[in-house]
Design a protein around this motif. Sequence first.
Motif, short mmCIF file in Angstrom:
data_model
loop_
_atom_site.label_atom_id
_atom_site.label_comp_id
_atom_site.label_asym_id
_atom_site.label_seq_id
_atom_site.Cartn_x
_atom_site.Cartn_y
_atom_site.Cartn_z
N UNK A 51 35.66 12.62 44.99
CA UNK A 51 34.60 11.96 44.23
C UNK A 51 33.59 12.90 43.60
N UNK A 52 33.34 14.04 44.25
CA UNK A 52 32.24 14.92 43.81
C UNK A 52 32.52 15.52 42.43
N UNK A 53 31.44 15.72 41.68
CA UNK A 53 31.56 16.36 40.37
C UNK A 53 31.18 17.84 40.43
N UNK A 54 30.32 18.20 41.40
CA UNK A 54 29.84 19.57 41.50
C UNK A 54 30.01 20.05 42.95
N UNK A 55 30.62 21.20 43.12
CA UNK A 55 30.85 21.76 44.47
C UNK A 55 30.21 23.14 44.58
N UNK A 56 29.56 23.38 45.70
CA UNK A 56 29.10 24.72 46.05
C UNK A 56 29.87 25.17 47.28
N UNK A 57 30.37 26.39 47.24
CA UNK A 57 31.25 26.91 48.29
C UNK A 57 30.74 28.29 48.69
N UNK A 58 30.23 28.40 49.93
CA UNK A 58 29.72 29.66 50.45
C UNK A 58 30.90 30.42 51.06
N UNK A 59 31.29 31.52 50.42
CA UNK A 59 32.40 32.33 50.89
C UNK A 59 31.96 33.25 52.02
N UNK A 60 32.93 33.76 52.77
CA UNK A 60 32.61 34.56 53.95
C UNK A 60 33.17 35.98 53.83
N UNK A 61 34.44 36.16 54.17
CA UNK A 61 35.00 37.52 54.27
C UNK A 61 36.06 37.81 53.22
N UNK A 62 36.16 39.08 52.86
CA UNK A 62 37.27 39.54 52.02
C UNK A 62 38.58 39.24 52.74
N UNK A 63 39.64 39.03 51.99
CA UNK A 63 40.91 38.63 52.59
C UNK A 63 40.94 37.14 52.85
N UNK A 64 40.00 36.69 53.62
CA UNK A 64 39.85 35.26 53.90
C UNK A 64 39.73 34.45 52.61
N UNK A 65 39.14 35.04 51.57
CA UNK A 65 38.93 34.28 50.33
C UNK A 65 40.23 33.88 49.65
N UNK A 66 41.33 34.53 49.97
CA UNK A 66 42.62 34.10 49.43
C UNK A 66 42.98 32.72 49.99
N UNK A 67 42.66 32.49 51.25
CA UNK A 67 42.86 31.18 51.87
C UNK A 67 41.92 30.14 51.24
N UNK A 68 40.71 30.57 50.91
CA UNK A 68 39.76 29.67 50.24
C UNK A 68 40.23 29.33 48.84
N UNK A 69 40.79 30.30 48.16
CA UNK A 69 41.36 30.06 46.83
C UNK A 69 42.43 28.98 46.90
N UNK A 70 43.30 29.09 47.89
CA UNK A 70 44.36 28.10 48.07
C UNK A 70 43.78 26.72 48.34
N UNK A 71 42.73 26.65 49.15
CA UNK A 71 42.09 25.36 49.44
C UNK A 71 41.51 24.75 48.18
N UNK A 72 40.78 25.53 47.40
CA UNK A 72 40.15 24.98 46.20
C UNK A 72 41.22 24.58 45.18
N UNK A 73 42.27 25.37 45.05
CA UNK A 73 43.38 25.01 44.16
C UNK A 73 44.01 23.69 44.59
N UNK A 74 44.15 23.50 45.90
CA UNK A 74 44.73 22.26 46.41
C UNK A 74 43.81 21.09 46.16
N UNK A 75 42.51 21.30 46.31
CA UNK A 75 41.54 20.25 46.00
C UNK A 75 41.67 19.83 44.54
#
Length: 288
Positions: free
Chosen positions: A148-172
């Motif tokens: 439902x959301x139109x605007x998302x803010x995502x606080x990233x954490x560690x290098x390397x880990x952000x590849x997993x975050x990329x996959x999550x956002x792509x899936x969203x």
Amino acid sequence: MKIELDCLPCTLRMALRNARLITDDIGLQRKIMIEVVKSLQSINWNLIPIELAFLVNRVITEATGNPDPFKELRRKSNDMALKIYPELKKVVESSVDRLETAIRLSAAGNSIDFGAYVQPDLHESVQRAMREPLSINDYEEFRRRALEAEHMIYFLDNAGEIVFDKLLIETMLDVRSKPFKSITLVVKGGPALGDVIPEDVRYVGLDKLPNTRIKCVSNGVEGTGPSMSSEVVRGWIREHGLRVFKGQANFETYDDETDSFFILMVKCPIVARAIGAPMGSLILKHSR
């Protein structure tokens, strides 16, 4: 959260691990440890835990004379995760619920953390994420808000880990079948151990996601951005309908933010007590 007594020995262990990561010189390692001990003698007990990591980073930076002593280690972490990205993508695409699977993998990716671990076994972390349930799992609310959301803010954490975050956002984005009007990625404005900085976002291609912008918070050094706990940053948070905080440090800093989602692996007894889950747990928590 404010620092507690147990944060001090943890800080010393973090300092020793990271000193050994960036140099084999025993004399330099000793110098780093002595300077960290000296800094802790006059500690301000109103600090948030991540500020102790900033302290360690500052000491290592000054002792080595290198403004970014972890640059190569961050790159290696990113490369390590990018190498298994196609495998992770297949895991998500072949699962019954792609979004929940991507969340599990994102939580498992939080094992990549210079502050807590030296070299995680990513394949084991992925297998465990698929094998064990999340200890706290507010998935239904997350899914609803992600759709439902139109605007998302995502606080990233560690290098390397952000590849997993990329996959999550792509899936969203895939599950939504439409882009967010804006995605705000929050990173450190300067090097701080293994924490993500803008060049890491660009390196793994997160900046290529539609309608994405990068905002920077301070790494404890003047001029790198507003303090993580400042009203400026709190204002950024309130501008977004979907608020995602990744990792322990972001939970420790923003645990008082309501209507927010925290994705992490529990690696600290203080966090375990605060969040109500055992050490090693994978978490998707909605703060109400």
